[in-house]
Design a protein around this motif. Structure first.
Motif, PDB file in Angstrom:
ATOM      1  N   ASN A  10       0.772  -1.326   0.541  1.00 29.59           N
ATOM      2  CA  ASN A  10      -0.288   0.114   0.292  1.00 29.59           C
ATOM      3  C   ASN A  10       0.635   1.418  -0.222  1.00 29.59           C
ATOM      4  O   ASN A  10       1.149   1.781   1.105  1.00 29.59           O
ATOM      5  CB  ASN A  10      -0.984  -0.323   0.928  1.00 29.59           C
ATOM      6  CG  ASN A  10      -1.962   1.456   1.487  1.00 29.59           C
ATOM      7  OD1 ASN A  10      -1.575   2.559   0.925  1.00 29.59           O
ATOM      8  ND2 ASN A  10      -3.116   1.442   1.361  1.00 29.59           N
ATOM      9  N   SER A  11       0.972   1.472  -1.228  1.00 35.48           N
ATOM     10  CA  SER A  11       2.062   3.014  -1.108  1.00 35.48           C
ATOM     11  C   SER A  11       1.810   4.241   0.061  1.00 35.48           C
ATOM     12  O   SER A  11       2.532   5.382  -0.137  1.00 35.48           O
ATOM     13  CB  SER A  11       1.897   3.756  -2.613  1.00 35.48           C
ATOM     14  OG  SER A  11       2.541   1.955  -3.686  1.00 35.48           O
ATOM     15  N   SER A  12       0.434   4.607  -0.652  1.00 35.90           N
ATOM     16  CA  SER A  12      -0.087   5.589   0.376  1.00 35.90           C
ATOM     17  C   SER A  12       0.957   5.260   1.982  1.00 35.90           C
ATOM     18  O   SER A  12       0.725   6.616   2.570  1.00 35.90           O
ATOM     19  CB  SER A  12      -1.371   5.825   0.205  1.00 35.90           C
ATOM     20  OG  SER A  12      -1.817   4.798   0.183  1.00 35.90           O
ATOM     21  N   LEU A  13       0.132   4.181   2.304  1.00 32.11           N
ATOM     22  CA  LEU A  13       0.679   3.704   4.076  1.00 32.11           C
ATOM     23  C   LEU A  13       2.206   3.508   3.703  1.00 32.11           C
ATOM     24  O   LEU A  13       2.393   3.245   4.836  1.00 32.11           O
ATOM     25  CB  LEU A  13      -0.283   2.420   3.903  1.00 32.11           C
ATOM     26  CG  LEU A  13      -1.543   3.033   4.964  1.00 32.11           C
ATOM     27  CD1 LEU A  13      -2.610   2.399   4.789  1.00 32.11           C
ATOM     28  CD2 LEU A  13      -2.468   4.092   5.313  1.00 32.11           C
ATOM     29  N   ASN A  14       2.900   3.273   2.906  1.00 30.90           N
ATOM     30  CA  ASN A  14       4.338   2.943   2.764  1.00 30.90           C
ATOM     31  C   ASN A  14       4.549   1.277   3.661  1.00 30.90           C
ATOM     32  O   ASN A  14       5.233   1.712   4.234  1.00 30.90           O
ATOM     33  CB  ASN A  14       5.128   4.122   4.230  1.00 30.90           C
ATOM     34  CG  ASN A  14       6.265   3.876   3.702  1.00 30.90           C
ATOM     35  OD1 ASN A  14       7.338   3.904   2.623  1.00 30.90           O
ATOM     36  ND2 ASN A  14       7.157   4.213   4.349  1.00 30.90           N
ATOM     37  N   ILE A  15       3.438   0.730   3.275  1.00 35.17           N
ATOM     38  CA  ILE A  15       4.001  -0.827   3.091  1.00 35.17           C
ATOM     39  C   ILE A  15       4.116  -1.493   2.432  1.00 35.17           C
ATOM     40  O   ILE A  15       3.734  -1.244   1.192  1.00 35.17           O
ATOM     41  CB  ILE A  15       2.056  -1.365   3.906  1.00 35.17           C
ATOM     42  CG1 ILE A  15       1.871  -0.320   4.927  1.00 35.17           C
ATOM     43  CG2 ILE A  15       2.067  -2.724   3.986  1.00 35.17           C
ATOM     44  CD1 ILE A  15       0.974  -0.533   5.757  1.00 35.17           C
ATOM     45  N   ARG A  16       5.063  -2.366   2.345  1.00 35.68           N
ATOM     46  CA  ARG A  16       5.488  -3.031   1.401  1.00 35.68           C
ATOM     47  C   ARG A  16       5.949  -4.337   2.041  1.00 35.68           C
ATOM     48  O   ARG A  16       7.034  -4.948   2.825  1.00 35.68           O
ATOM     49  CB  ARG A  16       6.627  -2.675   1.051  1.00 35.68           C
ATOM     50  CG  ARG A  16       7.082  -3.477  -0.516  1.00 35.68           C
ATOM     51  CD  ARG A  16       8.179  -2.816  -1.103  1.00 35.68           C
ATOM     52  NE  ARG A  16       8.238  -2.986  -2.755  1.00 35.68           N
ATOM     53  CZ  ARG A  16       7.351  -3.135  -4.078  1.00 35.68           C
ATOM     54  NH1 ARG A  16       6.208  -2.692  -3.440  1.00 35.68           N
ATOM     55  NH2 ARG A  16       7.605  -3.661  -4.939  1.00 35.68           N
ATOM     56  N   ILE A  17       5.379  -5.750   1.508  1.00 35.82           N
ATOM     57  CA  ILE A  17       5.352  -6.806   2.446  1.00 35.82           C
ATOM     58  C   ILE A  17       5.979  -8.300   1.533  1.00 35.82           C
ATOM     59  O   ILE A  17       5.726  -7.645   0.569  1.00 35.82           O
ATOM     60  CB  ILE A  17       4.306  -7.399   3.511  1.00 35.82           C
ATOM     61  CG1 ILE A  17       3.545  -6.306   4.887  1.00 35.82           C
ATOM     62  CG2 ILE A  17       3.963  -8.924   3.482  1.00 35.82           C
ATOM     63  CD1 ILE A  17       2.582  -6.780   4.997  1.00 35.82           C
ATOM     64  N   GLN A  18       7.054  -8.440   1.824  1.00 37.49           N
ATOM     65  CA  GLN A  18       7.698  -9.778   1.199  1.00 37.49           C
ATOM     66  C   GLN A  18       7.088 -10.974   1.672  1.00 37.49           C
ATOM     67  O   GLN A  18       6.821 -10.644   2.642  1.00 37.49           O
ATOM     68  CB  GLN A  18       9.138  -9.526   0.466  1.00 37.49           C
ATOM     69  CG  GLN A  18       9.479  -8.381  -0.089  1.00 37.49           C
ATOM     70  CD  GLN A  18      10.258  -8.931  -1.009  1.00 37.49           C
ATOM     71  OE1 GLN A  18      11.847  -9.530  -0.194  1.00 37.49           O
ATOM     72  NE2 GLN A  18      10.674  -8.461  -1.864  1.00 37.49           N
ATOM     73  N   GLY A  19       6.518 -11.554   0.842  1.00 40.34           N
ATOM     74  CA  GLY A  19       5.506 -13.224   1.616  1.00 40.34           C
ATOM     75  C   GLY A  19       6.314 -14.325   2.102  1.00 40.34           C
ATOM     76  O   GLY A  19       8.437 -14.305   1.367  1.00 40.34           O
ATOM     77  N   ILE A  20       6.584 -14.570   3.413  1.00 39.56           N
ATOM     78  CA  ILE A  20       7.084 -15.721   3.946  1.00 39.56           C
ATOM     79  C   ILE A  20       6.089 -16.955   4.502  1.00 39.56           C
ATOM     80  O   ILE A  20       5.307 -16.118   4.559  1.00 39.56           O
ATOM     81  CB  ILE A  20       7.768 -14.979   5.352  1.00 39.56           C
ATOM     82  CG1 ILE A  20       8.362 -13.824   5.487  1.00 39.56           C
ATOM     83  CG2 ILE A  20       8.533 -16.632   5.462  1.00 39.56           C
ATOM     84  CD1 ILE A  20       9.302 -13.447   6.274  1.00 39.56           C
TER      85      ILE A  20
END
Length: 193
Positions: free
Chosen positions: A102-112
């Motif tokens: 979510n770019s507007s919330l600055n969230i970037r998750i890579q799956g584990i």
């Protein structure tokens, strides 16, 4: 006392299996926490049996054993906190990279595989720790060879949605490139490469 990662019941510290649900217990070779899957959802360490943990089996030994047992994987170098795996762990060859953002919330998750998404637990908690709508243990990511990446709601208070459809607790739902996963009130775009 420790908490079973499967049924969340308290069990004795020296347990090899949960005396409530029968789940075989694994311990992180780095931080010692109990969990499920191949990697620790807190620090990214290798999950090993209680016997291996008590002998102090190193990550390198586990990696060598995994190669000799036929599980071939890539090892990625450790990175700074806040950068998520695959940089912190082993990813089997051929597993597509899952990114939820979510770019507007600055969230970037890579799956584990096996990672918890939550406000208090899991490798992504720093993204959600100030959001009171996200449960402490909200959802879980899984990779299955036959269906690919899946998300599972873990009895969250405010629900998990996939493309605006509310997920039933403990039911794995396959996620695809372009899907929208909603964790309580946070929309995350799915990218699978």
């Amino acid at each position: 006392m420790i908490i079973c990662p499967n049924c969340k019941e308290e069990i004795d510290d020296d347990s090899h299996y949960c005396d409530q649900c029968g789940q075989a217990l694994l311990y992180c070779n780095r931080c010692g926490r109990v969990g499920m899957g191949r990697r620790c959802t807190y620090c990214g360490g290798q999950m090993v049996s209680p016997d291996e943990h008590s002998r102090g089996v190193s990550q390198e030994t586990s990696y060598s054993n995994s190669i000799s047992s036929g599980f071939v994987s890539h090892q990625f170098p450790a990175t700074t906190p806040g950068i998520n795996p695959p940089n912190n762990g082993f990813m089997p060859m051929g597993v597509p990279v899952l990114t939820m953002y979510n770019s507007s919330l600055n969230i970037r998750i890579q799956g584990i595989n096996g990672a918890i998404i939550g406000r208090r637990q899991g490798p992504y908690s720093h993204f959600f720790q100030q959001n009171m709508y996200v449960s402490g243990v909200h959802a879980q990511l899984k990779y299955k060879a036959n269906t690919g990446w899946c998300i599972t709601d873990k009895h969250s208070s405010n629900g998990t949605k996939l493309n605006e459809h509310l997920l039933q607790p403990d039911v794995d739902m396959s996620i695809k490139n372009g899907d929208i996963v909603t964790i309580a009130n946070v929309n995350l775009q799915v990218s699978i490469n």
